[in-house]
Design an enzyme around this catalytic site. Structure first.
Site, short mmCIF file in Angstrom:
data_model
loop_
_atom_site.label_atom_id
_atom_site.label_comp_id
_atom_site.label_asym_id
_atom_site.label_seq_id
_atom_site.Cartn_x
_atom_site.Cartn_y
_atom_site.Cartn_z
N ASN A 7 0.88 -1.18 0.00
CA ASN A 7 0.00 0.00 0.00
C ASN A 7 0.91 1.22 0.00
O ASN A 7 1.53 1.55 1.01
CB ASN A 7 -0.92 -0.01 1.23
CG ASN A 7 -1.86 1.18 1.25
OD1 ASN A 7 -1.48 2.30 0.92
ND2 ASN A 7 -3.09 0.96 1.69
N GLU A 34 -3.91 1.83 -2.99
CA GLU A 34 -4.05 3.25 -2.64
C GLU A 34 -3.17 4.12 -3.55
O GLU A 34 -2.36 4.93 -3.10
CB GLU A 34 -3.73 3.51 -1.16
CG GLU A 34 -4.92 4.09 -0.45
CD GLU A 34 -4.67 4.48 0.99
OE1 GLU A 34 -5.12 5.58 1.37
OE2 GLU A 34 -4.05 3.70 1.75
N ASP A 147 -4.26 -4.82 0.94
CA ASP A 147 -4.66 -4.21 2.20
C ASP A 147 -6.10 -4.61 2.48
O ASP A 147 -7.04 -4.08 1.89
CB ASP A 147 -4.51 -2.69 2.09
CG ASP A 147 -4.90 -1.96 3.37
OD1 ASP A 147 -5.38 -2.62 4.32
OD2 ASP A 147 -4.74 -0.73 3.42
N ASN A 149 -7.55 -4.31 5.45
CA ASN A 149 -8.12 -3.46 6.50
C ASN A 149 -8.83 -4.28 7.58
O ASN A 149 -9.92 -3.94 8.03
CB ASN A 149 -9.05 -2.41 5.91
CG ASN A 149 -8.33 -1.12 5.58
OD1 ASN A 149 -7.49 -0.64 6.35
ND2 ASN A 149 -8.63 -0.53 4.42
N ASP A 218 -2.16 -6.02 6.08
CA ASP A 218 -1.82 -6.39 4.70
C ASP A 218 -1.55 -7.89 4.68
O ASP A 218 -0.70 -8.37 5.44
CB ASP A 218 -0.60 -5.61 4.24
CG ASP A 218 -0.80 -4.11 4.35
OD1 ASP A 218 -1.31 -3.53 3.39
OD2 ASP A 218 -0.46 -3.55 5.41
N ASP A 247 2.75 4.70 5.23
CA ASP A 247 2.53 4.20 6.59
C ASP A 247 2.42 2.67 6.61
O ASP A 247 2.33 2.07 7.68
CB ASP A 247 1.31 4.85 7.25
CG ASP A 247 0.11 4.99 6.33
OD1 ASP A 247 0.15 4.43 5.22
OD2 ASP A 247 -0.85 5.67 6.72
N HIS A 248 2.45 2.05 5.45
CA HIS A 248 2.51 0.59 5.33
C HIS A 248 3.94 0.18 4.95
O HIS A 248 4.68 0.96 4.35
CB HIS A 248 1.58 0.07 4.24
CG HIS A 248 0.14 0.29 4.49
ND1 HIS A 248 -0.74 -0.74 4.78
CD2 HIS A 248 -0.61 1.43 4.49
CE1 HIS A 248 -1.95 -0.26 4.93
NE2 HIS A 248 -1.90 1.06 4.76
#
Length: 262
Positions: A7, A34, A147, A149, A218, A247-248
């Site tokens: 991501n 993303e 991802d 989530n 993930d 941030d991943h």
């Protein structure tokens, strides 16, 4: 064969990070989520310069998924998850690459819960499960990655008690994950690392990465033919420490050419 999912949290803003990671690790196939870019703004040229061809399903400002390959042609098989012709979110793309059917997904966040976004997440999960069942029934070597989530178990979140009301850790979402995996998929990270604490996402604030206050959201799900070929899996933690990074962190698996151990 190394397959990775990442991501990128905005492909154009993070392009230097993505290219550096590709140069240093050289995965064979990559799924990106993303993108946050429309189709005409996807940076195909610099990726091609690194030896990667690509297909992508973009969307202005939000969402977006892509598949990259440096080991052969990408034969697209699906763009968008079936089950809702009115769904305009760019969250799923699927292709055959080097003998593997790759499903790249970006499952909705779902917050705030309760509410319309959470309801949409649960419906999307149901659509994913229905399609995943068809893929599994095909008997093909399939990898569903991206991802999701969702933190499936308490081990996947640094402070479970703080997340009980969040859409990523809601009982309904964790149950949906359990039903999906229960079809016969293998969670590649857990298959290799067992009960280790392993995260793939850390918020930008409160020094979360340095404190390892993370989440595992993930994932790789493998059909039985790929489960038998799974040799290793891991998370490229170093990439999360770079300047202006996502941030991943990238997550990867290694597959043998034939059955595991051969």
């Amino acid at each position: 064969m190394r397959i990775a999912t990442y991501n990128v949290n905005g492909i154009n803003g993070r392009l230097p990070v993505l290219l550096r990671w590709l140069d240093e690790t050289q995965p064979d196939v990559v799924c990106l989520q993303e993108l946050k870019a429309p189709d005409d703004k996807f940076p195909a040229a610099p990726l091609r310069d690194r030896g990667y061809q690509a297909i992508w399903h973009g969307q202005p400002r939000w969402n977006g998924v892509a598949i990259l390959s440096r080991v052969g042609e990408i034969q697209e098989t699906r763009r968008g998850l079936p089950g809702d012709p009115d769904d305009t979110h760019s969250r799923y793309i699927e292709a055959a690459v080097a003998g593997v059917l790759v499903g790249c997904l970006y499952l909705p966040n779902g917050n705030p819960r309760p509410g319309p976004k959470f309801d949409y997440k649960l419906r999307w999960f149901e659509r994913l499960a229905a399609h995943a069942r068809e893929l599994l029934d095909s008997g093909l070597p399939v990898a569903l990655m991206g991802d999701f989530n969702v933190m499936p178990i308490e081990l996947d979140v640094y402070a479970p008690e703080r997340w009980v009301d969040d859409a990523l850790f809601a009982p309904e979402v964790r149950a949906a994950w359990a039903r999906l995996v229960g079809q016969g998929w293998t969670d590649a990270l857990r298959a290799v690392h067992g009960d280790e604490v392993i995260y793939t996402f850390w918020k930008y604030w409160r020094n979360a990465f340095a404190r390892n206050s993370g989440l595992r959201i993930d994932h790789f799900l493998l059909s039985p033919p790929l489960r038998d070929r799974l040799r290793d899996s891991g998370v490229d933690l170093e990439a999360r420490s770079w300047d202006k990074t996502s941030d991943h962190a990238p997550v990867w698996i290694e597959l043998s050419d034939g059955k595991k151990g051969k």
